[in-house]
Design a protein around this motif. Structure first.
Motif, PDB file in Angstrom:
ATOM      1  N   THR A 127       0.839  -1.189   0.000  1.00 24.42           N
ATOM      2  CA  THR A 127       0.000   0.000   0.000  1.00 24.42           C
ATOM      3  C   THR A 127       0.876   1.240   0.000  1.00 24.42           C
ATOM      4  OG1 THR A 127      -1.704  -1.157   1.253  1.00 24.42           O
ATOM      5  CG2 THR A 127      -1.801   1.233   1.262  1.00 24.42           C
ATOM      6  N   LEU A 128       0.603   2.145  -0.914  1.00 23.48           N
ATOM      7  CA  LEU A 128       1.326   3.407  -0.978  1.00 23.48           C
ATOM      8  C   LEU A 128       0.691   4.374   0.011  1.00 23.48           C
ATOM      9  CD1 LEU A 128       3.523   5.015  -2.529  1.00 23.48           C
ATOM     10  CD2 LEU A 128       1.675   5.825  -4.000  1.00 23.48           C
ATOM     11  N   THR A 129       1.477   4.941   0.904  1.00 17.96           N
ATOM     12  CA  THR A 129       0.956   5.829   1.944  1.00 17.96           C
ATOM     13  C   THR A 129       1.416   7.264   1.719  1.00 17.96           C
ATOM     14  OG1 THR A 129       2.862   5.520   3.389  1.00 17.96           O
ATOM     15  CG2 THR A 129       1.056   3.924   3.619  1.00 17.96           C
ATOM     16  N   ARG A 130       0.858   8.164   2.514  1.00 19.76           N
ATOM     17  CA  ARG A 130       1.286   9.568   2.473  1.00 19.76           C
ATOM     18  C   ARG A 130       2.776   9.674   2.772  1.00 19.76           C
ATOM     19  NH1 ARG A 130      -3.411  13.092   5.420  1.00 19.76           N
ATOM     20  NH2 ARG A 130      -5.127  12.202   4.242  1.00 19.76           N
ATOM     21  N   ALA A 131       3.211   8.910   3.742  1.00 19.14           N
ATOM     22  CA  ALA A 131       4.631   8.923   4.117  1.00 19.14           C
ATOM     23  C   ALA A 131       5.501   8.464   2.951  1.00 19.14           C
ATOM     24  CB  ALA A 131       4.860   8.046   5.341  1.00 19.14           C
ATOM     25  N   ASP A 132       5.026   7.466   2.201  1.00 14.81           N
ATOM     26  CA  ASP A 132       5.768   6.993   1.026  1.00 14.81           C
ATOM     27  C   ASP A 132       5.868   8.088  -0.031  1.00 14.81           C
ATOM     28  OD1 ASP A 132       6.030   4.428   2.144  1.00 14.81           O
ATOM     29  OD2 ASP A 132       4.152   3.746   1.235  1.00 14.81           O
ATOM     30  N   LEU A 133       4.779   8.807  -0.257  1.00 17.67           N
ATOM     31  CA  LEU A 133       4.795   9.907  -1.227  1.00 17.67           C
ATOM     32  C   LEU A 133       5.755  11.003  -0.783  1.00 17.67           C
ATOM     33  CD1 LEU A 133       0.973  10.195  -2.011  1.00 17.67           C
ATOM     34  CD2 LEU A 133       2.762   9.299  -3.519  1.00 17.67           C
ATOM     35  N   ALA A 134       5.707  11.344   0.499  1.00 16.84           N
ATOM     36  CA  ALA A 134       6.604  12.378   1.024  1.00 16.84           C
ATOM     37  C   ALA A 134       8.062  11.936   0.899  1.00 16.84           C
ATOM     38  CB  ALA A 134       6.249  12.690   2.476  1.00 16.84           C
ATOM     39  N   GLU A 135       8.334  10.687   1.177  1.00 14.62           N
ATOM     40  CA  GLU A 135       9.704  10.165   1.070  1.00 14.62           C
ATOM     41  C   GLU A 135      10.183  10.198  -0.382  1.00 14.62           C
ATOM     42  OE1 GLU A 135      13.330   8.798   2.458  1.00 14.62           O
ATOM     43  OE2 GLU A 135      11.637   9.597   3.575  1.00 14.62           O
ATOM     44  N   ALA A 136       9.300   9.868  -1.316  1.00 10.84           N
ATOM     45  CA  ALA A 136       9.659   9.912  -2.734  1.00 10.84           C
ATOM     46  C   ALA A 136       9.974  11.352  -3.158  1.00 10.84           C
ATOM     47  CB  ALA A 136       8.530   9.345  -3.587  1.00 10.84           C
ATOM     48  N   LEU A 137       9.193  12.313  -2.697  1.00 10.58           N
ATOM     49  CA  LEU A 137       9.484  13.724  -2.988  1.00 10.58           C
ATOM     50  C   LEU A 137      10.838  14.118  -2.414  1.00 10.58           C
ATOM     51  CD1 LEU A 137       6.148  15.672  -2.437  1.00 10.58           C
ATOM     52  CD2 LEU A 137       7.539  15.624  -4.496  1.00 10.58           C
ATOM     53  N   HIS A 138      11.086  13.685  -1.200  1.00 11.41           N
ATOM     54  CA  HIS A 138      12.357  13.994  -0.540  1.00 11.41           C
ATOM     55  C   HIS A 138      13.539  13.464  -1.365  1.00 11.41           C
ATOM     56  CE1 HIS A 138      15.519  14.232   2.433  1.00 11.41           C
ATOM     57  NE2 HIS A 138      15.672  12.917   2.376  1.00 11.41           N
TER      58      HIS A 138
END
Length: 99
Positions: A6-17
């Motif tokens: 499951t892709l989470t908000r934290a995963d999206l933020a980490e990818a942006l980082h």
């Protein structure tokens, strides 16, 4: 992505980082802002379209008659608004190619 798939908000933020170079805090804020804008638009009754990804569309479902599966008794189902997602053709093509 987490181990459960499951892709989470934290995963999206980490990818942006990692990919854009924003700080972790700024990345998390950006993800939250995007989601907030999407929620506000949907709350106002607007549809949300993300080119190359898909569309979030609000639909009004009318009142209808349902049936209790255990007893077979018919019950009215109240009208309601539902959120649907329709993937773009590009997204569908990517999903098919990945499988």
């Amino acid at each position: 992505m987490t181990a459960g798939g499951t892709l989470t908000r934290a995963d999206l933020a980490e990818a942006l980082h990692k990919e854009v170079g924003l700080s972790r805090a700024d990345s998390a804020k950006l993800v939250e802002e995007i989601l907030r804008h999407m929620c506000e638009a949907l709350h106002k009754g607007e549809n949300v379209k993300i080119s190359g990804f898909g569309s979030f569309v609000l639909r009004d479902k009318g009142e209808r008659v349902g049936r209790n599966p255990k007893t077979g008794v018919e019950v009215p189902i109240a009208p309601r608004r539902v959120l649907t997602f329709r993937a773009s053709q590009m997204m569908r093509d990517r999903i098919v190619a990945a499988s």
